[in-house]
Design a protein around this motif. Sequence first.
Motif, PDB file in Angstrom:
ATOM      1  N   GLY A 133       0.805  -1.208   0.000  1.00  0.00           N
ATOM      2  CA  GLY A 133       0.000   0.000   0.000  1.00  0.00           C
ATOM      3  C   GLY A 133       0.839   1.259   0.000  1.00  0.00           C
ATOM      4  N   GLN A 157       2.407   1.847  -3.396  1.00  0.00           N
ATOM      5  CA  GLN A 157       1.464   2.435  -4.336  1.00  0.00           C
ATOM      6  C   GLN A 157       1.288   3.930  -4.068  1.00  0.00           C
ATOM      7  OE1 GLN A 157       0.668   0.978  -6.908  1.00  0.00           O
ATOM      8  NE2 GLN A 157      -1.385   1.452  -7.658  1.00  0.00           N
ATOM      9  N   LYS A 158       1.400   4.339  -2.810  1.00  0.00           N
ATOM     10  CA  LYS A 158       1.320   5.759  -2.493  1.00  0.00           C
ATOM     11  C   LYS A 158       2.507   6.522  -3.091  1.00  0.00           C
ATOM     12  CE  LYS A 158      -1.265   5.239   1.845  1.00  0.00           C
ATOM     13  NZ  LYS A 158      -1.207   5.427   3.324  1.00  0.00           N
ATOM     14  N   THR A 191      -5.714   0.300  -7.225  1.00  0.00           N
ATOM     15  CA  THR A 191      -5.697  -0.281  -5.881  1.00  0.00           C
ATOM     16  C   THR A 191      -5.361  -1.770  -5.889  1.00  0.00           C
ATOM     17  OG1 THR A 191      -8.077  -0.767  -5.901  1.00  0.00           O
ATOM     18  CG2 THR A 191      -7.404   1.415  -5.131  1.00  0.00           C
ATOM     19  N   VAL A 241      -3.376  -3.886  -2.757  1.00  0.00           N
ATOM     20  CA  VAL A 241      -3.203  -3.092  -1.544  1.00  0.00           C
ATOM     21  C   VAL A 241      -4.317  -3.442  -0.565  1.00  0.00           C
ATOM     22  CG1 VAL A 241      -2.131  -1.227  -2.854  1.00  0.00           C
ATOM     23  CG2 VAL A 241      -4.567  -1.094  -2.322  1.00  0.00           C
ATOM     24  N   SER A 296      -5.606   1.187   2.680  1.00  0.00           N
ATOM     25  CA  SER A 296      -4.831   1.902   1.664  1.00  0.00           C
ATOM     26  C   SER A 296      -5.698   2.181   0.440  1.00  0.00           C
ATOM     27  CB  SER A 296      -3.597   1.095   1.261  1.00  0.00           C
ATOM     28  OG  SER A 296      -2.689   0.980   2.331  1.00  0.00           O
ATOM     29  N   LYS A 297      -6.558   1.223   0.089  1.00  0.00           N
ATOM     30  CA  LYS A 297      -7.466   1.413  -1.049  1.00  0.00           C
ATOM     31  C   LYS A 297      -8.374   2.617  -0.809  1.00  0.00           C
ATOM     32  CE  LYS A 297      -9.434  -2.126  -3.042  1.00  0.00           C
ATOM     33  NZ  LYS A 297     -10.320  -3.263  -3.413  1.00  0.00           N
ATOM     34  N   GLU A 298      -8.981   2.681   0.374  1.00  0.00           N
ATOM     35  CA  GLU A 298      -9.876   3.801   0.681  1.00  0.00           C
ATOM     36  C   GLU A 298      -9.114   5.123   0.660  1.00  0.00           C
ATOM     37  OE1 GLU A 298     -11.487   2.724   4.436  1.00  0.00           O
ATOM     38  OE2 GLU A 298     -12.989   1.346   3.607  1.00  0.00           O
ATOM     39  N   LEU A 345      -6.313   5.890  -1.030  1.00  0.00           N
ATOM     40  CA  LEU A 345      -5.911   6.260  -2.384  1.00  0.00           C
ATOM     41  C   LEU A 345      -7.088   6.794  -3.187  1.00  0.00           C
ATOM     42  CD1 LEU A 345      -3.524   3.262  -3.116  1.00  0.00           C
ATOM     43  CD2 LEU A 345      -2.843   5.663  -3.031  1.00  0.00           C
ATOM     44  N   LEU A 346      -8.234   6.141  -3.079  1.00  0.00           N
ATOM     45  CA  LEU A 346      -9.401   6.611  -3.826  1.00  0.00           C
ATOM     46  C   LEU A 346      -9.897   7.949  -3.284  1.00  0.00           C
ATOM     47  CD1 LEU A 346     -11.278   3.222  -4.329  1.00  0.00           C
ATOM     48  CD2 LEU A 346      -9.931   4.500  -6.007  1.00  0.00           C
ATOM     49  N   SER A 370     -10.068   0.246 -15.016  1.00  0.00           N
ATOM     50  CA  SER A 370     -10.062  -0.832 -14.032  1.00  0.00           C
ATOM     51  C   SER A 370     -11.259  -1.749 -14.252  1.00  0.00           C
ATOM     52  CB  SER A 370     -10.122  -0.254 -12.612  1.00  0.00           C
ATOM     53  OG  SER A 370     -10.113  -1.270 -11.628  1.00  0.00           O
ATOM     54  N   ASP A 422     -12.935   0.620  -7.494  1.00  0.00           N
ATOM     55  CA  ASP A 422     -12.180   1.686  -8.149  1.00  0.00           C
ATOM     56  C   ASP A 422     -13.099   2.624  -8.925  1.00  0.00           C
ATOM     57  OD1 ASP A 422      -9.878   0.503  -7.204  1.00  0.00           O
ATOM     58  OD2 ASP A 422      -9.234  -0.303  -9.134  1.00  0.00           O
TER      59      ASP A 422
END
Length: 502
Positions: free
Chosen positions: A405, A408-409, A429, A432, A436-438, A440-441, A458, A463
């Motif tokens: 995660g 990816q950041k 995402t 991850v 981390s998904k929440e 990033l989005l 995606s 996503d």
Amino acid sequence: MVTAPPVAQATGITKRFGPTVALHDAGITIRPGETHALVGRNGAGKSTLVSVLTGLQAPDEGSVTFGGRPAPRLAERDAWRQRVACVYQKSTIIPQLTVAENLFLNRHGRGRGGLISWRTVRDRAREVLRTWSVDVDVRTLAGELDIEQRQFVEIARALSFGARFIILDEPTAQLDGAAINRLFARIRDLQQQGITFLFISHHLQEVYEICDTVTVFRDARHILTAPVAELPRAELVAAMTGEGAAKGGGPSRRPVAAGSPTVLAMEGSAVEGAYHDVSFRIRGGEIVGLAGAAGSGRTEVAETVVGLRAADTGTVRIAGVRPRPGSVPAALRAGVGFVPQDRHQQGLVPEMSIADNGTLTIPERLGPRGLIDGRRRDAYARSMIEKLAIKTPGPQLPVSGLSGGNQQKVVMARAMANDPKLLVLINPTAGVDVRSKEFLLGKVEEIAESGTGVLIASDELDDLRTCDRVLVMFQGRVVAEKAGDWHDHELVAAMEGVDLDV
């Protein structure tokens, strides 16, 4: 009447990879002579089941039988090949060898003095191809075959080991319509000769065209098995998405200002073998999704926008500028930020520091005449670490030392470094954790609120929920556009090429 035992049966299969449960008490029963479909969204457990059925992985719990008898031990590879074979989407044919050499690789047979008799190998290869009606010259280099011919050679090779149960993993992903029809005709012919197939596909209309039975997996579990003819398409899609399927989240965002400038204009773009006649626009502050299953063309469209591919026809304009096709530097100069599909292969230099990775696209901002001022670079990196909540002791840590995660950041930070007018993200995402998904989005929404246009390519529904609208691609074309209040069922159906009204 005595009923023949299943050709293959997996019962109570559980498989874990560390903390990840890939299959939980799942199973499948495949009857002689049928073409049995296995469908499910990404992460449903299909690939793991195939690895168990082919003896590449041992289940943690559960059992596999062939013809009512226990599967061989994993080490007995020849015994597995006599029971089951898999023709994968990515060909296992070796292009530098001839068709005959590929058919009998590592089992050539030897004559006097231990030497290989190539004449005998070629004669045996011709007999195999003749038996299974594959019209290919055995002397041809495999690299000269088209995709359809390679698939038929792989099927013939599988059958030559003695297997009468063949797994076809996304066999139509790279075929055109005529080739798909020929493949289906061959499957029907082979069924008449007693061959049984497990057919894995993202295209549900193909399931209804070629398959007798369908099994659905979702979230690592078996959901249902039913005769295809008795299962309405809407019920199949519902089984794949779940009864608690949600709606998209686009309308909850602030509406895009009517006078927002166009930051992306793609007109009549096409890449041979990938997609055709794609046209759409994105305005500043708008989040647009590009959805589609594997092989739909969505990834290739996004890669064309960022300069990883050059379109054969059509144009791409970024904020009114037409960058040189196929040039990533030109796309960056025009105002593109990019999060690639695979951070490991395309997004990061693992042994370089967080600071260096995060500033690869902005060297001109870090010092005069191409020289990098370390203090300026590190200052930017620290602000990036704070803004994106990257967990690290400092900017000099190699990115290989970060979690997925946080890696990816770093990729996201680099995409934002040049203050892009257009941010393009492919599967942003993937791999991850949920938090981390929440995060990033949420950051994507913040970027859009600042006036940047966003394109998210995606097949992950989460996503796409933040998008104002979603363009759906199927077999290389945009086939639908969904407003932000789409429902999981209808979006998945469009991605799979299914008309729920049929």
